[in-house]
Design a protein around this motif. Structure first.
Motif, PDB file in Angstrom:
ATOM      1  N   ILE A 157       1.425  -3.371  -1.415  1.00  0.00           N
ATOM      2  CA  ILE A 157       2.502  -2.493  -1.577  1.00  0.00           C
ATOM      3  C   ILE A 157       3.685  -3.416  -2.111  1.00  0.00           C
ATOM      4  O   ILE A 157       4.522  -2.940  -2.932  1.00  0.00           O
ATOM      5  CB  ILE A 157       2.741  -1.975  -0.284  1.00  0.00           C
ATOM      6  CG1 ILE A 157       3.442  -0.634  -0.386  1.00  0.00           C
ATOM      7  CG2 ILE A 157       3.419  -2.577   0.750  1.00  0.00           C
ATOM      8  CD1 ILE A 157       2.771   0.500  -1.187  1.00  0.00           C
ATOM      9  N   GLU A 158       3.747  -4.792  -1.618  1.00  0.00           N
ATOM     10  CA  GLU A 158       4.732  -5.472  -2.139  1.00  0.00           C
ATOM     11  C   GLU A 158       4.768  -5.523  -3.603  1.00  0.00           C
ATOM     12  O   GLU A 158       5.871  -5.743  -4.365  1.00  0.00           O
ATOM     13  CB  GLU A 158       4.545  -7.001  -1.696  1.00  0.00           C
ATOM     14  CG  GLU A 158       4.732  -7.030  -0.294  1.00  0.00           C
ATOM     15  CD  GLU A 158       4.587  -8.549   0.223  1.00  0.00           C
ATOM     16  OE1 GLU A 158       4.626  -9.394  -0.570  1.00  0.00           O
ATOM     17  OE2 GLU A 158       4.358  -8.856   1.474  1.00  0.00           O
ATOM     18  N   GLN A 173      -0.804  -4.526   2.930  1.00  0.00           N
ATOM     19  CA  GLN A 173       0.731  -4.870   3.184  1.00  0.00           C
ATOM     20  C   GLN A 173       0.954  -5.779   1.639  1.00  0.00           C
ATOM     21  O   GLN A 173       2.123  -5.690   1.182  1.00  0.00           O
ATOM     22  CB  GLN A 173       1.019  -5.646   4.238  1.00  0.00           C
ATOM     23  CG  GLN A 173       0.743  -4.843   5.422  1.00  0.00           C
ATOM     24  CD  GLN A 173       1.872  -3.705   5.568  1.00  0.00           C
ATOM     25  OE1 GLN A 173       3.026  -3.737   4.834  1.00  0.00           O
ATOM     26  NE2 GLN A 173       1.753  -2.694   6.370  1.00  0.00           N
ATOM     27  N   LYS A 174       0.236  -6.689   1.380  1.00  0.00           N
ATOM     28  CA  LYS A 174       0.267  -7.599   0.373  1.00  0.00           C
ATOM     29  C   LYS A 174       0.438  -6.475  -1.038  1.00  0.00           C
ATOM     30  O   LYS A 174       1.400  -6.785  -2.117  1.00  0.00           O
ATOM     31  CB  LYS A 174      -0.675  -8.616   0.160  1.00  0.00           C
ATOM     32  CG  LYS A 174      -0.426  -9.868   1.139  1.00  0.00           C
ATOM     33  CD  LYS A 174      -1.801 -10.645   1.062  1.00  0.00           C
ATOM     34  CE  LYS A 174      -1.848 -11.614   2.066  1.00  0.00           C
ATOM     35  NZ  LYS A 174      -2.885 -12.377   2.360  1.00  0.00           N
ATOM     36  N   LEU A 208      -2.911   2.711   3.395  1.00  0.00           N
ATOM     37  CA  LEU A 208      -2.307   2.317   4.498  1.00  0.00           C
ATOM     38  C   LEU A 208      -2.107   3.223   5.587  1.00  0.00           C
ATOM     39  O   LEU A 208      -2.235   3.067   6.625  1.00  0.00           O
ATOM     40  CB  LEU A 208      -0.718   1.838   4.175  1.00  0.00           C
ATOM     41  CG  LEU A 208      -0.403   0.496   3.529  1.00  0.00           C
ATOM     42  CD1 LEU A 208       0.726   0.411   2.893  1.00  0.00           C
ATOM     43  CD2 LEU A 208      -0.846  -0.420   4.381  1.00  0.00           C
ATOM     44  N   TRP A 213       3.557   6.289   6.227  1.00  0.00           N
ATOM     45  CA  TRP A 213       3.007   5.902   5.086  1.00  0.00           C
ATOM     46  C   TRP A 213       3.085   7.119   3.972  1.00  0.00           C
ATOM     47  O   TRP A 213       2.661   6.977   2.827  1.00  0.00           O
ATOM     48  CB  TRP A 213       1.968   5.188   5.107  1.00  0.00           C
ATOM     49  CG  TRP A 213       2.033   3.698   5.817  1.00  0.00           C
ATOM     50  CD1 TRP A 213       1.493   3.543   6.889  1.00  0.00           C
ATOM     51  CD2 TRP A 213       2.702   2.691   4.976  1.00  0.00           C
ATOM     52  NE1 TRP A 213       1.799   2.024   7.196  1.00  0.00           N
ATOM     53  CE2 TRP A 213       2.555   1.722   5.935  1.00  0.00           C
ATOM     54  CE3 TRP A 213       3.536   2.424   3.947  1.00  0.00           C
ATOM     55  CZ2 TRP A 213       3.386   0.543   5.768  1.00  0.00           C
ATOM     56  CZ3 TRP A 213       3.852   1.303   3.741  1.00  0.00           C
ATOM     57  CH2 TRP A 213       3.960   0.239   4.505  1.00  0.00           C
ATOM     58  N   SER A 241      -2.493  -5.351  -7.339  1.00  0.00           N
ATOM     59  CA  SER A 241      -2.454  -4.588  -6.278  1.00  0.00           C
ATOM     60  C   SER A 241      -3.958  -3.952  -6.169  1.00  0.00           C
ATOM     61  O   SER A 241      -4.557  -3.574  -5.198  1.00  0.00           O
ATOM     62  CB  SER A 241      -1.398  -3.528  -6.266  1.00  0.00           C
ATOM     63  OG  SER A 241      -1.514  -2.549  -7.260  1.00  0.00           O
ATOM     64  N   ASP A 275      -5.176  -4.058   6.584  1.00  0.00           N
ATOM     65  CA  ASP A 275      -3.830  -3.888   6.810  1.00  0.00           C
ATOM     66  C   ASP A 275      -3.325  -4.785   6.119  1.00  0.00           C
ATOM     67  O   ASP A 275      -1.984  -4.592   5.123  1.00  0.00           O
ATOM     68  CB  ASP A 275      -3.393  -3.646   8.388  1.00  0.00           C
ATOM     69  CG  ASP A 275      -2.038  -3.138   8.381  1.00  0.00           C
ATOM     70  OD1 ASP A 275      -1.594  -2.055   7.941  1.00  0.00           O
ATOM     71  OD2 ASP A 275      -1.316  -3.705   9.075  1.00  0.00           O
ATOM     72  N   SER A 276      -3.610  -5.981   6.223  1.00  0.00           N
ATOM     73  CA  SER A 276      -2.754  -7.155   5.669  1.00  0.00           C
ATOM     74  C   SER A 276      -3.067  -7.212   4.241  1.00  0.00           C
ATOM     75  O   SER A 276      -2.014  -7.432   3.528  1.00  0.00           O
ATOM     76  CB  SER A 276      -3.536  -8.458   6.442  1.00  0.00           C
ATOM     77  OG  SER A 276      -3.019  -9.555   5.766  1.00  0.00           O
ATOM     78  N   LYS A 295       2.634   5.800  12.574  1.00  0.00           N
ATOM     79  CA  LYS A 295       2.719   4.731  11.260  1.00  0.00           C
ATOM     80  C   LYS A 295       2.241   5.559  10.129  1.00  0.00           C
ATOM     81  O   LYS A 295       2.563   5.536   9.077  1.00  0.00           O
ATOM     82  CB  LYS A 295       2.137   3.512  11.731  1.00  0.00           C
ATOM     83  CG  LYS A 295       2.383   2.472  10.743  1.00  0.00           C
ATOM     84  CD  LYS A 295       3.957   2.050  10.654  1.00  0.00           C
ATOM     85  CE  LYS A 295       3.901   0.884   9.477  1.00  0.00           C
ATOM     86  NZ  LYS A 295       5.203   0.436   9.547  1.00  0.00           N
TER      87      LYS A 295
END
Length: 194
Positions: free
Chosen positions: A164-165, A161-162, A177, A193, A137, A157-158, A189
């Protein structure tokens, strides 16, 4: 020395820098030949803003700051904190030449180049780190920071998002985010977060 070190590291992680440093210092005094303890102490000094103390500890290692990969990375951080960017760049280049598969070293190289104003080269190192350790991360967060600074908010953002997974509880990723959502004009939004 072992119990002192464990207690010192726990204190540091819980935010008690002064007790943590004292305990690590005692652990090093109890076991002065323990290189990894000295590296932990140097890192703790850096984190506490005691750059000169960190440098002194690194210089006391057998072989100095070249004694291990961790010591080499810490020496680069010392140079950065002292704003000695040329030395940091030189040490970084030497390090990544012989450690091309060290994700932490590649991320550090990206940070060094970013601080030197070389975003393109920084991005390259962050991408290499991501290739070496896809679940990192940290590399994704750094790539997102670069995209954000260039106002490429969808890309940032993309990437986040990865990230945070892989690390759903990362305060840094969650804050980033929220920052990206705010930049995109999505205040609800952003609030989610945080």
């Amino acid at each position: 020395a072992g119990l002192l070190a464990i207690t010192g590291l726990a204190s540091l992680r819980m935010g008690d820098r002064s007790s943590g440093l004292v305990l690590l210092e005692r652990a090093v005094k109890a076991d002065p030949a323990n290189v990894s303890l000295k590296e932990e102490l140097a890192g703790a000094y850096l984190f506490a803003g005691k750059v000169d103390s960190a440098q002194r500890v690194l210089e006391q290692l057998p072989g100095g700051s070249d004694s291990s990969n961790e010591a080499k990375r810490l020496a680069i951080l010392v140079d950065l904190q002292q704003q000695n960017y040329q030395a940091a760049l030189q040490k970084t280049d030497e390090y990544v030449k012989s450690h091309a598969k060290d994700a932490d070293g590649l991320i550090l190289a990206g940070i060094v180049y970013e601080m030197n104003g070389e975003a393109k080269k920084a991005r390259s190192f962050f991408e290499q780190a991501r290739t070496v350790k896809p679940e990192s991360s940290t590399s994704l967060l750094n790539l997102a920071r670069l995209a954000y600074s260039e106002e490429r908010f969808d890309e940032a953002d993309s990437l986040l998002q990865k990230a945070i997974e892989f690390n759903p509880e990362s305060i840094g990723v969650l804050a980033a985010l929220a920052q990206v959502a705010e930049a995109k004009g999505d205040r609800p939004k952003a609030g989610e977060w945080l």
